[in-house]
Design an enzyme around this catalytic site. Structure first.
Site, PDB file in Angstrom:
ATOM      1  N   ARG A 106      41.127  18.879  24.717  1.00  0.00           N
ATOM      2  CA  ARG A 106      42.374  19.834  24.302  1.00  0.00           C
ATOM      3  C   ARG A 106      41.856  21.306  24.042  1.00  0.00           C
ATOM      4  O   ARG A 106      42.472  21.737  23.364  1.00  0.00           O
ATOM      5  CB  ARG A 106      42.685  18.970  23.269  1.00  0.00           C
ATOM      6  CG  ARG A 106      43.244  17.967  23.427  1.00  0.00           C
ATOM      7  CD  ARG A 106      44.229  17.239  22.497  1.00  0.00           C
ATOM      8  NE  ARG A 106      44.845  16.117  22.711  1.00  0.00           N
ATOM      9  CZ  ARG A 106      44.518  14.848  22.567  1.00  0.00           C
ATOM     10  NH1 ARG A 106      43.331  14.670  21.956  1.00  0.00           N
ATOM     11  NH2 ARG A 106      45.018  13.608  23.073  1.00  0.00           N
ATOM     12  N   LYS A 128      45.325  33.477  32.831  1.00  0.00           N
ATOM     13  CA  LYS A 128      45.693  32.314  33.883  1.00  0.00           C
ATOM     14  C   LYS A 128      44.503  31.691  34.369  1.00  0.00           C
ATOM     15  O   LYS A 128      43.426  32.625  34.679  1.00  0.00           O
ATOM     16  CB  LYS A 128      46.101  33.158  34.884  1.00  0.00           C
ATOM     17  CG  LYS A 128      47.780  33.482  34.901  1.00  0.00           C
ATOM     18  CD  LYS A 128      48.519  33.926  36.180  1.00  0.00           C
ATOM     19  CE  LYS A 128      49.870  34.386  36.024  1.00  0.00           C
ATOM     20  NZ  LYS A 128      50.196  35.034  37.350  1.00  0.00           N
ATOM     21  N   GLU A 170      43.052  44.961  44.677  1.00  0.00           N
ATOM     22  CA  GLU A 170      43.920  44.697  43.621  1.00  0.00           C
ATOM     23  C   GLU A 170      43.968  46.111  42.692  1.00  0.00           C
ATOM     24  O   GLU A 170      44.712  46.290  41.927  1.00  0.00           O
ATOM     25  CB  GLU A 170      43.067  43.839  42.818  1.00  0.00           C
ATOM     26  CG  GLU A 170      43.233  42.288  43.361  1.00  0.00           C
ATOM     27  CD  GLU A 170      44.570  41.588  43.317  1.00  0.00           C
ATOM     28  OE1 GLU A 170      45.699  42.184  42.876  1.00  0.00           O
ATOM     29  OE2 GLU A 170      44.509  40.325  43.939  1.00  0.00           O
ATOM     30  N   LYS A 212      46.771  45.991  33.209  1.00  0.00           N
ATOM     31  CA  LYS A 212      46.817  44.597  33.183  1.00  0.00           C
ATOM     32  C   LYS A 212      47.090  44.092  31.659  1.00  0.00           C
ATOM     33  O   LYS A 212      47.853  43.345  31.317  1.00  0.00           O
ATOM     34  CB  LYS A 212      45.798  43.779  33.740  1.00  0.00           C
ATOM     35  CG  LYS A 212      46.097  42.327  33.890  1.00  0.00           C
ATOM     36  CD  LYS A 212      45.445  41.284  35.127  1.00  0.00           C
ATOM     37  CE  LYS A 212      46.040  40.277  35.102  1.00  0.00           C
ATOM     38  NZ  LYS A 212      45.380  39.343  36.177  1.00  0.00           N
ATOM     39  N   GLU A 222      54.608  35.182  31.963  1.00  0.00           N
ATOM     40  CA  GLU A 222      55.182  35.489  33.362  1.00  0.00           C
ATOM     41  C   GLU A 222      56.483  35.283  33.260  1.00  0.00           C
ATOM     42  O   GLU A 222      57.157  34.627  34.058  1.00  0.00           O
ATOM     43  CB  GLU A 222      54.375  34.974  34.467  1.00  0.00           C
ATOM     44  CG  GLU A 222      54.715  35.788  35.681  1.00  0.00           C
ATOM     45  CD  GLU A 222      53.797  35.246  36.939  1.00  0.00           C
ATOM     46  OE1 GLU A 222      52.427  35.020  36.832  1.00  0.00           O
ATOM     47  OE2 GLU A 222      54.365  35.207  38.012  1.00  0.00           O
ATOM     48  N   ARG A 226      55.191  40.377  34.093  1.00  0.00           N
ATOM     49  CA  ARG A 226      53.828  40.207  34.587  1.00  0.00           C
ATOM     50  C   ARG A 226      54.028  39.808  35.890  1.00  0.00           C
ATOM     51  O   ARG A 226      53.068  39.722  36.734  1.00  0.00           O
ATOM     52  CB  ARG A 226      53.310  38.778  33.830  1.00  0.00           C
ATOM     53  CG  ARG A 226      51.895  38.462  34.270  1.00  0.00           C
ATOM     54  CD  ARG A 226      51.287  37.588  33.279  1.00  0.00           C
ATOM     55  NE  ARG A 226      49.999  37.379  34.040  1.00  0.00           N
ATOM     56  CZ  ARG A 226      48.976  36.798  33.301  1.00  0.00           C
ATOM     57  NH1 ARG A 226      49.000  36.312  31.895  1.00  0.00           N
ATOM     58  NH2 ARG A 226      47.669  36.723  33.863  1.00  0.00           N
ATOM     59  N   ASN A 230      52.053  40.713  40.739  1.00  0.00           N
ATOM     60  CA  ASN A 230      52.011  39.969  42.047  1.00  0.00           C
ATOM     61  C   ASN A 230      52.686  40.752  43.072  1.00  0.00           C
ATOM     62  O   ASN A 230      52.972  40.159  44.418  1.00  0.00           O
ATOM     63  CB  ASN A 230      52.871  38.654  42.018  1.00  0.00           C
ATOM     64  CG  ASN A 230      52.479  37.602  40.767  1.00  0.00           C
ATOM     65  OD1 ASN A 230      51.408  37.539  40.547  1.00  0.00           O
ATOM     66  ND2 ASN A 230      53.509  36.980  40.438  1.00  0.00           N
ATOM     67  N   HIS A 233      51.776  39.862  46.916  1.00  0.00           N
ATOM     68  CA  HIS A 233      51.048  38.547  46.801  1.00  0.00           C
ATOM     69  C   HIS A 233      51.875  37.238  47.412  1.00  0.00           C
ATOM     70  O   HIS A 233      51.313  36.215  47.958  1.00  0.00           O
ATOM     71  CB  HIS A 233      50.835  38.304  45.167  1.00  0.00           C
ATOM     72  CG  HIS A 233      49.443  38.723  44.877  1.00  0.00           C
ATOM     73  ND1 HIS A 233      49.395  39.992  44.867  1.00  0.00           N
ATOM     74  CD2 HIS A 233      48.441  38.104  44.434  1.00  0.00           C
ATOM     75  CE1 HIS A 233      48.175  40.403  44.233  1.00  0.00           C
ATOM     76  NE2 HIS A 233      47.538  39.033  43.985  1.00  0.00           N
ATOM     77  N   HIS A 237      49.751  35.481  49.823  1.00  0.00           N
ATOM     78  CA  HIS A 237      49.242  33.744  49.965  1.00  0.00           C
ATOM     79  C   HIS A 237      49.538  33.230  50.943  1.00  0.00           C
ATOM     80  O   HIS A 237      48.982  32.299  51.439  1.00  0.00           O
ATOM     81  CB  HIS A 237      50.094  33.299  48.713  1.00  0.00           C
ATOM     82  CG  HIS A 237      49.140  33.642  47.278  1.00  0.00           C
ATOM     83  ND1 HIS A 237      50.172  33.589  46.036  1.00  0.00           N
ATOM     84  CD2 HIS A 237      48.219  34.124  47.056  1.00  0.00           C
ATOM     85  CE1 HIS A 237      49.457  33.839  45.014  1.00  0.00           C
ATOM     86  NE2 HIS A 237      48.337  34.225  45.398  1.00  0.00           N
ATOM     87  N   HIS A 248      41.150  37.041  49.842  1.00  0.00           N
ATOM     88  CA  HIS A 248      42.193  37.394  48.870  1.00  0.00           C
ATOM     89  C   HIS A 248      42.700  38.870  49.066  1.00  0.00           C
ATOM     90  O   HIS A 248      43.730  39.198  49.132  1.00  0.00           O
ATOM     91  CB  HIS A 248      42.025  36.998  47.443  1.00  0.00           C
ATOM     92  CG  HIS A 248      43.306  37.277  46.634  1.00  0.00           C
ATOM     93  ND1 HIS A 248      44.637  36.484  46.878  1.00  0.00           N
ATOM     94  CD2 HIS A 248      43.563  37.764  45.518  1.00  0.00           C
ATOM     95  CE1 HIS A 248      45.541  36.865  45.902  1.00  0.00           C
ATOM     96  NE2 HIS A 248      44.869  37.770  45.110  1.00  0.00           N
TER      97      HIS A 248
HETATM   98  N1  GLY Z   1      46.861  38.046  39.142  1.00  0.00           N
HETATM   99  C1  GLY Z   1      48.086  38.184  38.514  1.00  0.00           C
HETATM  100  C2  GLY Z   1      48.233  37.735  37.158  1.00  0.00           C
HETATM  101  O1  GLY Z   1      47.219  37.506  36.570  1.00  0.00           O
HETATM  102  O2  GLY Z   1      49.520  37.701  36.685  1.00  0.00           O
END
Ligand code: GLY
Length: 339
Positions: A106, A128, A170, A212, A222, A226, A230, A233, A237, A248
């Site tokens: 956990r 993330k 990025e 960021k 998000e 947030r 993207n 993206h 993707h 990427h």
């Molecule tokens: N790579 C996008 C984010 O971390 O929200």
């Protein structure tokens, strides 16, 4: 030593030499390092006092099977709730290790030393983590912040040119979203200068991490802002799914150029600003030709997880350093993307 940035009180981000920060950041007690065999070899003196969990490399290992292997190794080693997990490597390693650490028993505390530019400016920052399921990206994961991230620009000198360039995609993305000054500084520099001048590189990393951490600090999960991270993206993707030869960052560069075109068609971005975006990406050495027909990309997008009730949340640049997120129906998006 003070962190350069923080995400609330949970996550501290340091920019500079690993050796200056790491000793003061590692908690007393047991440390288990998750990394791949190359990192294990390259950083042996730094990592030697710690036990190691070795994983493979490449997007194909970003699976629940790899996470299960890590759990089993943790059990073998007798890892418990007091153990600290240190992940050292690129974005794939930190994504997987962050997920394993945040779910094993956990949740264990963990920290990151990202060793790629993409990891330092994006993947390792913001909590993330996760894995892909059946080729669908990041379908299982958590939002759990690493206690610390050390972004050491000097670690990037041994990075292959192609991987370094992937990280720059990025950086450009971040500049378009929220930092017009960074974008202008990038326009005045060159790929070679960024690769060889540690001050220029540190500046680009710091500026990207600042954007960021600010955004994640306001919207960790998000729910809204947030999503801006993207940019490019949705198409990227799809490009990655259609072309395994593309990394990427390369896909993000193409996706960003394509979405700049869409923004021009919607009257949100001036053709001049679109041309600046395309020119910068070309100067940095990106090939902006999509590897497959746009129709195939749109088929993939239709299946994408962000496709909520047929509506995509598309990030559109509205200027250099500014963007907005718009709900756009898949069919409408297809009409905007197709020439
Ligand atoms: N790579 C996008 C984010 O971390 O929200």
């Amino acid at each position: 030593m003070k962190p350069a940035f923080r995400i609330r009180e949970e996550s501290e981000i340091y920019i500079g030499p690993t050796a200056d920060f790491l000793p003061g950041l590692l908690p007393r007690g047991r440390i288990v390092v998750v990394c791949d065999a190359t990192i294990d070899r390259l950083y042996r003196p730094l990592l030697d006092p710690c036990e190691r969990v070795l994983i493979g490399s490449g997007e194909s290992i970003k699976t629940l099977q790899t996470v299960e292997k890590i759990y089993r190794r943790f059990i073998e080693l007798g890892v418990d709730r007091q153990t600290f997990v240190l992940a050292v490597g690129g974005g794939i390693v930190t994504d997987i290790a962050g997920f394993a650490a945040s779910t094993y028993m956990r949740g264990l505390a963990f920290g990151f030393i990202p060793t790629t530019l993409l990891g330092q400016v994006d993947a390792s920052i913001g909590g993330k983590n996760g894995v892909n399921i059946d080729g669908y990206k990041n379908m299982a994961g958590t939002f759990t912040q690493p206690r610390f991230v050390i972004c050491d620009p000097s670690l990037l000198s041994s990075l292959p040119e192609r991987e370094f360039r992937a990280g720059l995609a990025e950086v450009v993305k971040t500049a378009i979203i929220a930092d017009a000054d960074l974008f202008a500084r990038l326009e005045r520099t060159s790929f070679e200068a960024l690769r060889n001048d540690l001050d220029l590189l540190s500046d680009a990393i710091s500026a990207s991490v600042r954007v960021k951490t600010d955004i994640v600090g306001r919207d960790e999960r998000e729910a809204g802002e947030r999503r801006k991270l993207n940019l490019g993206h949705t198409l990227a993707h799809a490009i990655e799914k259609c072309s395994s030869a593309m990394n990427h960052g390369e896909a993000v560069a193409i996706g960003t150029a394509m979405i700049a075109d869409v923004a021009v068609r919607l009257g949100l971005l001036t053709p001049d600003d679109r041309d600046r975006i395309v020119a910068l990406l070309l100067t940095l050495g990106f090939d902006l030709t999509p590897p497959v027909d746009a129709r195939r990309l749109l088929k993939e997008i239709d299946k994408d997880k962000k496709n909520e009730d047929g509506t995509l949340r598309i990030v559109l640049p509205v200027g250099i350093g500014d963007c907005e997120v718009r709900p756009i129906a898949v069919e409408e998006f297809a009409a905007l993307v197709l020439p």
